[in-house]
Design an enzyme around this catalytic site. Structure first.
Site, PDB file in Angstrom:
ATOM      1  N   HIS A 167       0.835  -1.220   0.000  1.00 48.35           N
ATOM      2  CA  HIS A 167       0.000   0.000   0.000  1.00 48.35           C
ATOM      3  C   HIS A 167       0.868   1.268   0.000  1.00 48.35           C
ATOM      4  O   HIS A 167       0.411   2.321   0.454  1.00 48.35           O
ATOM      5  CB  HIS A 167      -0.940   0.049   1.213  1.00 48.35           C
ATOM      6  CG  HIS A 167      -1.659  -1.230   1.485  1.00 48.35           C
ATOM      7  ND1 HIS A 167      -2.939  -1.487   1.043  1.00 48.35           N
ATOM      8  CD2 HIS A 167      -1.252  -2.358   2.133  1.00 48.35           C
ATOM      9  CE1 HIS A 167      -3.305  -2.700   1.418  1.00 48.35           C
ATOM     10  NE2 HIS A 167      -2.296  -3.255   2.079  1.00 48.35           N
ATOM     11  N   SER A 288      15.420  21.958 -15.578  1.00 48.75           N
ATOM     12  CA  SER A 288      14.277  22.833 -15.788  1.00 48.75           C
ATOM     13  C   SER A 288      14.794  24.185 -16.257  1.00 48.75           C
ATOM     14  O   SER A 288      15.848  24.636 -15.827  1.00 48.75           O
ATOM     15  CB  SER A 288      13.510  23.002 -14.469  1.00 48.75           C
ATOM     16  OG  SER A 288      12.792  24.223 -14.484  1.00 48.75           O
ATOM     17  N   LYS A 294      16.521  21.761 -10.337  1.00 50.88           N
ATOM     18  CA  LYS A 294      15.792  20.569 -10.760  1.00 50.88           C
ATOM     19  C   LYS A 294      16.617  19.596 -11.575  1.00 50.88           C
ATOM     20  O   LYS A 294      17.432  19.968 -12.400  1.00 50.88           O
ATOM     21  CB  LYS A 294      14.568  20.971 -11.605  1.00 50.88           C
ATOM     22  CG  LYS A 294      13.510  21.694 -10.828  1.00 50.88           C
ATOM     23  CD  LYS A 294      12.650  20.761 -10.005  1.00 50.88           C
ATOM     24  CE  LYS A 294      11.759  19.973 -10.891  1.00 50.88           C
ATOM     25  NZ  LYS A 294      10.358  20.195 -10.719  1.00 50.88           N
ATOM     26  N   GLU A 301       9.570   8.988 -16.445  1.00 56.30           N
ATOM     27  CA  GLU A 301       8.171   9.412 -16.610  1.00 56.30           C
ATOM     28  C   GLU A 301       7.627   8.971 -17.966  1.00 56.30           C
ATOM     29  O   GLU A 301       6.484   8.533 -18.088  1.00 56.30           O
ATOM     30  CB  GLU A 301       8.070  10.935 -16.498  1.00 56.30           C
ATOM     31  CG  GLU A 301       8.429  11.482 -15.136  1.00 56.30           C
ATOM     32  CD  GLU A 301       8.565  13.005 -15.174  1.00 56.30           C
ATOM     33  OE1 GLU A 301       9.710  13.488 -15.290  1.00 56.30           O
ATOM     34  OE2 GLU A 301       7.535  13.684 -15.130  1.00 56.30           O
TER      35      GLU A 301
END
Ligand code: ARG
Length: 469
Positions: A167, A288, A294, A301
């Site tokens: 979970h 970024s 970043k 992704e």
């Protein structure tokens, strides 16, 4: 005055125009032509035609000199396509007629004899099977490379501890190696699916002709062998009308992409500032344009997302195929773009995942700290109460639960509770209990077959290293 639609018909089709007084409307041509995408099958198409021509000569259907001219002419066409010097024509619809038409320009009259005892229906089924078969091999190669990258991670970190989750809540400590090897197992089943699919699709449709077979004395065993198929397909209607091999490839790809997506999601979570379980390399991350700090896990992704395209292709082809009557229907021309895109997507995702896994660095101190927090050894405490104090597991679970509540109240982890605290929950607890509360002892104790103990992980790593050698 009403305006008529612009007459935009073209010249009669040279291949099948005999009974037509006019050529197709431009829109008809646009919806009908597949050359824009099926040119990707040129090598398979020429290979199939060469095998067919050689067989026609061996069976006396074609003269040796015609077969020789066809075989050589096809090689010329092949090299023209490879050099990029052949202009494909939309009027010639597809790769099959483009190749044959160019062959006619190159060798003249004998080219017209190549299509004896054959149809574009068995031709396209053959070409596409050959192409998908190659993709099964490519998927297996890509999967094995990724498995080797995971094995290297597992071997290095067979005894590094990290939290295991259920979970996405801390459950029990596991080892880094164990987690990596979980994916090796999943991917090995993907290899199995691609190799099963490959074995099943490896039968030749060539010689089924349009749908009913042919009256010429062809030798389908000969062409099957020449193309590396195990045997000819046994039913000509089946041979030209099924695309189950493509559906199997897509299904295996969708399952594989699901595995990749899950791992990609873990990498996204693990590389976040909140987790910091792994550092992904500069080679597989991006920056970024506004936030200088970043380092984004874009490859992960995108791999997480690629299942969308692959599953989309799978659903699309199932939808095309369902309800089609035997034998060939033009609907089936819609098979190729889906499979091409799914295959390209899968191979890229596999390669990107392999690169990311090879380059990533596990943050051992953080993994270990996280493994020890969140009462991760509560099960070890309960198990100890069963073993050392003879409690039934249900009672041990209850006693441990009360200790977790106490630790939570005090804002400490289980090993930080005093012996007095422990004994307040059950008098049989001794100081021996602390040995099982450490995460290294916890993982080392899980020696059951397939368990997370470093020894068990090393056994699996050794087994897979040998298998993949
Ligand atoms: N371009 C066609 C396809 O991909 C080739 C087969 C066409 N056959 C036919 N009878 N029109 O399905």
């Amino acid at each position: 005055m009403t305006q008529n639609s612009t007459p935009s018909t073209t010249a009669q089709n040279a291949m099948w125009g005999g009974r037509f007084a006019a050529g197709p409307d431009a829109i008809m041509q646009a919806i009908n032509a597949s050359i824009g995408f099926d040119q990707r099958l040129y090598a398979q198409d020429i290979r199939g035609s060469r095998a067919h021509a050689a067989m026609l000569a061996a069976t006396g259907i074609l003269s040796d000199s015609d077969a020789k001219a066809i075989g050589e002419g096809l090689l010329t066409v092949l090299s023209e396509i490879e050099a990029g010097s052949l202009q494909f024509s939309v009027a010639l619809e597809d790769i099959h007629m483009n190749v044959e038409s160019r062959l006619k320009e190159v060798i003249g009259e004998p080219a017209g004899r190549l299509h004896t005892a054959r149809s574009r229906n068995d031709q396209v089924a053959t070409d596409f099977r050959l192409w998908v078969r190659d993709q099964c091999d490519a998927a297996i190669t890509g999967l094995q490379a990724l498995m080797r990258a995971l094995l290297a991670q597992a071997e290095a970190g067979a005894d590094w501890v990290m939290p295991g989750f259920t979970h996405l809540q801390t459950a029990q400590p596991v080892t880094w190696g164990h987690h990596m090897m979980a994916y090796v197992e999943m991917l090995s089943r993907d290899v199995g699916r691609f190799s099963d699919a490959r074995a099943r699709m490896n039968e030749s449709p060539l010689g089924a002709a349009a749908l009913a077979g042919t009256s010429f004395p062809i030798d389908r065993h000969m062409t099957a062998a020449a193309l590396g198929f195990d045997r000819p397909m046994s039913n000509s209607l089946d041979a030209v009308s099924d695309r189950d091999f493509a559906l199997e490839f897509l299904s295996a790809s969708a399952i594989c992409a699901t595995h990749l997506s899950r791992f990609a999601e873990e990498l996204v979570i693990w590389s976040s500032a909140q987790f910091r379980f792994v550092a992904l390399s500069d080679r597989f991350t991006t920056g970024s344009s506004i936030m200088p700090q970043k380092k984004n896990p874009d490859a992960a992704e995108l791999i997480r997302a690629k299942i969308g395209r692959i599953l989309g292709a799978t659903v699309a082809l199932f939808t095309v195929m369902k309800g089609l009557p035997l034998a060939y229907s033009k609907d089936m021309q819609e098979d190729k773009e889906q499979v091409f895109d799914a295959a390209d997507t899968l191979m890229l995702a596999l390669a990107a995942m392999e690169g990311m896994v090879r380059d990533m660095t596990a943050n051992r101190p953080n993994l270990e700290k996280a493994a020890a927090s969140g009462f991760s050894t509560a099960t070890d405490l309960a198990d100890w109460l069963v073993r050392a104090a003879g409690l039934p597991f249900r009672d041990a679970h209850h006693v441990t639960g009360s200790l977790v509540a106490l630790a939570e109240k005090k804002g400490v982890d289980l090993p930080d509770l005093t012996l007095e605290d422990m004994q307040s929950a059950h008098p049989a607890i001794t100081s021996e209990v602390y040995s099982v509360l450490g995460v290294h002892n916890s993982v080392a104790s899980r020696q059951s077959y397939g368990g997370t103990a470093p020894d068990q992980v090393r056994v699996q790593v050794a087994r897979w290293k040998e298998k993949l050698a």
